[in-house]
Design a protein around this motif. Sequence first.
Motif, PDB file in Angstrom:
ATOM      1  N   LYS A  68       0.504 -17.369  16.580  1.00 51.19           N
ATOM      2  CA  LYS A  68      -0.621 -17.135  15.793  1.00 51.19           C
ATOM      3  C   LYS A  68      -1.117 -15.611  15.604  1.00 51.19           C
ATOM      4  CE  LYS A  68      -5.593 -18.488  15.211  1.00 51.19           C
ATOM      5  NZ  LYS A  68      -5.818 -17.427  14.448  1.00 51.19           N
ATOM      6  N   GLN A  69      -1.027 -15.010  16.786  1.00 48.48           N
ATOM      7  CA  GLN A  69      -1.528 -13.604  16.745  1.00 48.48           C
ATOM      8  C   GLN A  69      -0.542 -12.533  16.135  1.00 48.48           C
ATOM      9  OE1 GLN A  69      -3.486 -12.132  20.823  1.00 48.48           O
ATOM     10  NE2 GLN A  69      -2.583 -14.261  21.423  1.00 48.48           N
ATOM     11  N   VAL A  70       0.709 -13.053  16.455  1.00 52.70           N
ATOM     12  CA  VAL A  70       1.616 -12.108  15.450  1.00 52.70           C
ATOM     13  C   VAL A  70       1.690 -12.326  14.080  1.00 52.70           C
ATOM     14  CG1 VAL A  70       4.035 -12.028  15.176  1.00 52.70           C
ATOM     15  CG2 VAL A  70       3.351 -11.867  17.612  1.00 52.70           C
ATOM     16  N   ASN A  71       1.391 -13.509  13.759  1.00 52.01           N
ATOM     17  CA  ASN A  71       1.095 -13.875  12.379  1.00 52.01           C
ATOM     18  C   ASN A  71       0.029 -13.117  11.629  1.00 52.01           C
ATOM     19  OD1 ASN A  71       3.397 -15.094  11.415  1.00 52.01           O
ATOM     20  ND2 ASN A  71       2.530 -17.208  11.999  1.00 52.01           N
ATOM     21  N   ASP A  72      -1.203 -13.327  12.477  1.00 49.32           N
ATOM     22  CA  ASP A  72      -2.356 -12.604  11.930  1.00 49.32           C
ATOM     23  C   ASP A  72      -2.146 -11.154  11.705  1.00 49.32           C
ATOM     24  OD1 ASP A  72      -3.787 -15.088  12.199  1.00 49.32           O
ATOM     25  OD2 ASP A  72      -4.736 -14.681  14.054  1.00 49.32           O
ATOM     26  N   ILE A  73      -1.415 -10.226  12.866  1.00 49.26           N
ATOM     27  CA  ILE A  73      -1.317  -9.045  12.731  1.00 49.26           C
ATOM     28  C   ILE A  73      -0.445  -8.747  11.789  1.00 49.26           C
ATOM     29  CG2 ILE A  73      -0.482  -6.984  13.960  1.00 49.26           C
ATOM     30  CD1 ILE A  73      -1.514  -8.599  16.522  1.00 49.26           C
ATOM     31  N   ALA A  74       0.870  -9.393  11.660  1.00 52.78           N
ATOM     32  CA  ALA A  74       1.717  -9.349  10.466  1.00 52.78           C
ATOM     33  C   ALA A  74       0.986  -9.295   9.159  1.00 52.78           C
ATOM     34  CB  ALA A  74       3.016 -10.296  10.656  1.00 52.78           C
ATOM     35  N   GLY A  75       0.058 -10.419   9.099  1.00 51.17           N
ATOM     36  CA  GLY A  75      -0.600 -10.475   7.753  1.00 51.17           C
ATOM     37  C   GLY A  75      -1.519  -9.371   7.246  1.00 51.17           C
ATOM     38  N   ARG A  76      -2.256  -9.160   8.414  1.00 55.37           N
ATOM     39  CA  ARG A  76      -3.188  -7.851   8.227  1.00 55.37           C
ATOM     40  C   ARG A  76      -2.580  -6.412   7.978  1.00 55.37           C
ATOM     41  NH1 ARG A  76      -5.214  -7.579  13.507  1.00 55.37           N
ATOM     42  NH2 ARG A  76      -6.052  -9.637  13.235  1.00 55.37           N
ATOM     43  N   GLU A  77      -1.293  -6.398   8.709  1.00 55.56           N
ATOM     44  CA  GLU A  77      -0.626  -5.061   8.434  1.00 55.56           C
ATOM     45  C   GLU A  77       0.328  -5.122   7.355  1.00 55.56           C
ATOM     46  OE1 GLU A  77      -1.752  -2.364   9.645  1.00 55.56           O
ATOM     47  OE2 GLU A  77      -3.096  -3.109  11.211  1.00 55.56           O
ATOM     48  N   SER A  78       0.531  -6.318   6.798  1.00 56.94           N
ATOM     49  CA  SER A  78       1.548  -6.210   5.652  1.00 56.94           C
ATOM     50  C   SER A  78       2.904  -6.264   6.136  1.00 56.94           C
ATOM     51  CB  SER A  78       1.368  -5.659   4.459  1.00 56.94           C
ATOM     52  OG  SER A  78       0.090  -5.833   3.569  1.00 56.94           O
ATOM     53  N   ALA A  79       3.433  -6.764   7.255  1.00 53.90           N
ATOM     54  CA  ALA A  79       4.489  -6.355   7.969  1.00 53.90           C
ATOM     55  C   ALA A  79       5.809  -7.153   6.810  1.00 53.90           C
ATOM     56  CB  ALA A  79       4.727  -7.029   9.186  1.00 53.90           C
ATOM     57  N   ASP A  80       6.853  -6.345   6.813  1.00 51.92           N
ATOM     58  CA  ASP A  80       8.096  -6.560   5.865  1.00 51.92           C
ATOM     59  C   ASP A  80       9.008  -7.576   6.805  1.00 51.92           C
ATOM     60  OD1 ASP A  80       7.362  -5.352   3.288  1.00 51.92           O
ATOM     61  OD2 ASP A  80       7.413  -3.636   4.363  1.00 51.92           O
ATOM     62  N   LEU A  81       9.054  -7.208   8.192  1.00 53.40           N
ATOM     63  CA  LEU A  81       9.902  -7.459   9.081  1.00 53.40           C
ATOM     64  C   LEU A  81       9.091  -7.660  10.513  1.00 53.40           C
ATOM     65  CD1 LEU A  81      12.947  -8.068   9.944  1.00 53.40           C
ATOM     66  CD2 LEU A  81      13.026  -5.854  10.695  1.00 53.40           C
ATOM     67  N   SER A  95       0.840  -1.235   0.058  1.00 53.68           N
ATOM     68  CA  SER A  95      -0.048  -0.012   0.154  1.00 53.68           C
ATOM     69  C   SER A  95       0.922   1.231  -0.218  1.00 53.68           C
ATOM     70  CB  SER A  95      -0.788   0.102   1.197  1.00 53.68           C
ATOM     71  OG  SER A  95      -0.062  -0.091   2.427  1.00 53.68           O
ATOM     72  N   SER A  96       2.174   1.449   0.089  1.00 56.51           N
ATOM     73  CA  SER A  96       2.872   2.474   0.326  1.00 56.51           C
ATOM     74  C   SER A  96       4.655   1.972  -0.070  1.00 56.51           C
ATOM     75  CB  SER A  96       2.730   2.878   1.672  1.00 56.51           C
ATOM     76  OG  SER A  96       3.574   2.196   2.413  1.00 56.51           O
ATOM     77  N   ASP A  97       5.127   3.132   0.058  1.00 50.39           N
ATOM     78  CA  ASP A  97       6.524   3.178   0.022  1.00 50.39           C
ATOM     79  C   ASP A  97       7.430   2.808   1.079  1.00 50.39           C
ATOM     80  OD1 ASP A  97       6.370   3.561  -2.913  1.00 50.39           O
ATOM     81  OD2 ASP A  97       6.555   5.628  -2.723  1.00 50.39           O
ATOM     82  N   LEU A  98       6.471   2.569   2.053  1.00 59.87           N
ATOM     83  CA  LEU A  98       7.026   2.716   3.634  1.00 59.87           C
ATOM     84  C   LEU A  98       7.190   1.154   3.823  1.00 59.87           C
ATOM     85  CD1 LEU A  98       4.843   5.072   5.586  1.00 59.87           C
ATOM     86  CD2 LEU A  98       7.096   5.301   4.815  1.00 59.87           C
ATOM     87  N   ARG A  99       8.403   0.676   4.562  1.00 55.79           N
ATOM     88  CA  ARG A  99       8.522  -0.541   5.012  1.00 55.79           C
ATOM     89  C   ARG A  99       7.806  -0.637   6.319  1.00 55.79           C
ATOM     90  NH1 ARG A  99      11.310  -4.263   1.750  1.00 55.79           N
ATOM     91  NH2 ARG A  99      12.621  -3.232   0.545  1.00 55.79           N
ATOM     92  N   THR A 100       7.034  -1.689   6.521  1.00 58.10           N
ATOM     93  CA  THR A 100       6.267  -1.972   7.698  1.00 58.10           C
ATOM     94  C   THR A 100       7.348  -2.974   8.730  1.00 58.10           C
ATOM     95  OG1 THR A 100       4.263  -1.529   6.852  1.00 58.10           O
ATOM     96  CG2 THR A 100       4.103  -2.824   8.541  1.00 58.10           C
ATOM     97  N   VAL A 101       7.243  -2.570   9.858  1.00 60.35           N
ATOM     98  CA  VAL A 101       8.248  -3.464  10.859  1.00 60.35           C
ATOM     99  C   VAL A 101       7.141  -3.577  11.859  1.00 60.35           C
ATOM    100  CG1 VAL A 101       9.990  -3.275  12.229  1.00 60.35           C
ATOM    101  CG2 VAL A 101      10.415  -2.244  10.127  1.00 60.35           C
ATOM    102  N   LEU A 102       7.008  -4.969  12.197  1.00 62.87           N
ATOM    103  CA  LEU A 102       6.045  -5.163  13.289  1.00 62.87           C
ATOM    104  C   LEU A 102       6.924  -5.540  14.511  1.00 62.87           C
ATOM    105  CD1 LEU A 102       3.139  -7.640  13.509  1.00 62.87           C
ATOM    106  CD2 LEU A 102       5.088  -7.897  15.082  1.00 62.87           C
ATOM    107  N   ILE A 103       6.834  -4.835  15.671  1.00 59.20           N
ATOM    108  CA  ILE A 103       7.656  -4.575  16.862  1.00 59.20           C
ATOM    109  C   ILE A 103       7.128  -5.549  17.866  1.00 59.20           C
ATOM    110  CG2 ILE A 103       9.133  -3.344  18.467  1.00 59.20           C
ATOM    111  CD1 ILE A 103       8.809  -0.999  16.264  1.00 59.20           C
ATOM    112  N   VAL A 104       7.435  -6.540  18.253  1.00 66.45           N
ATOM    113  CA  VAL A 104       6.923  -7.226  19.576  1.00 66.45           C
ATOM    114  C   VAL A 104       7.619  -6.805  20.734  1.00 66.45           C
ATOM    115  CG1 VAL A 104       6.582  -9.577  20.661  1.00 66.45           C
ATOM    116  CG2 VAL A 104       6.516  -9.427  18.144  1.00 66.45           C
TER     117      VAL A 104
END
Length: 153
Positions: free
Chosen positions: A66-79, A4-13
């Motif tokens: 499972k929750q991290v994967n669900d959120i990472a998928g929903r938010e299109s996490a790159d890392l 959706s953008s030129d930004l990289r999405t980083v999911l931070i646990v």
Amino acid sequence: MSPSSDLRTVLIVGSGDGTGLNFSRSLALAGGYRTVGVDTTLEDFHASEADIRYLVSWDDPADLVKQVNDIAGRESADLIYAADTSPELLAVAESRDDLVAPTLLPDRDDHRRMEDKWATWQALRQAGLPVPDTVLVGSPADLEEIMARHPRR
């Protein structure tokens, strides 16, 4: 790259603890990143400076993954980045092959060694690096042994 953008999405646990905050702030200063925080305590959730924040609870590592994967998928996490030494980091590290986005973790044996102070000490000593005189205290006798070697002056 996130679709959706030129930004990289980083999911931070662990985005709201000290390490997570510093990492989020560094990405903000660098620019070009969108941060998604996943926290497991209300305090960390409220302290988080991630662009998007999630509060999750978990009982076993598979539940967290499972929750991290669900959120990472929903938010299109790159890392996926686990910010600090914690049960969450251990769960993410042990399940890295099951995650929907890459991590920047060392191999499993190195990670386990780094998370365990005694294993780290043993590895450093075995490599010939200088280490302090140390005893793994498992009983009162172990404590007495190290205290006898280092009496008060």
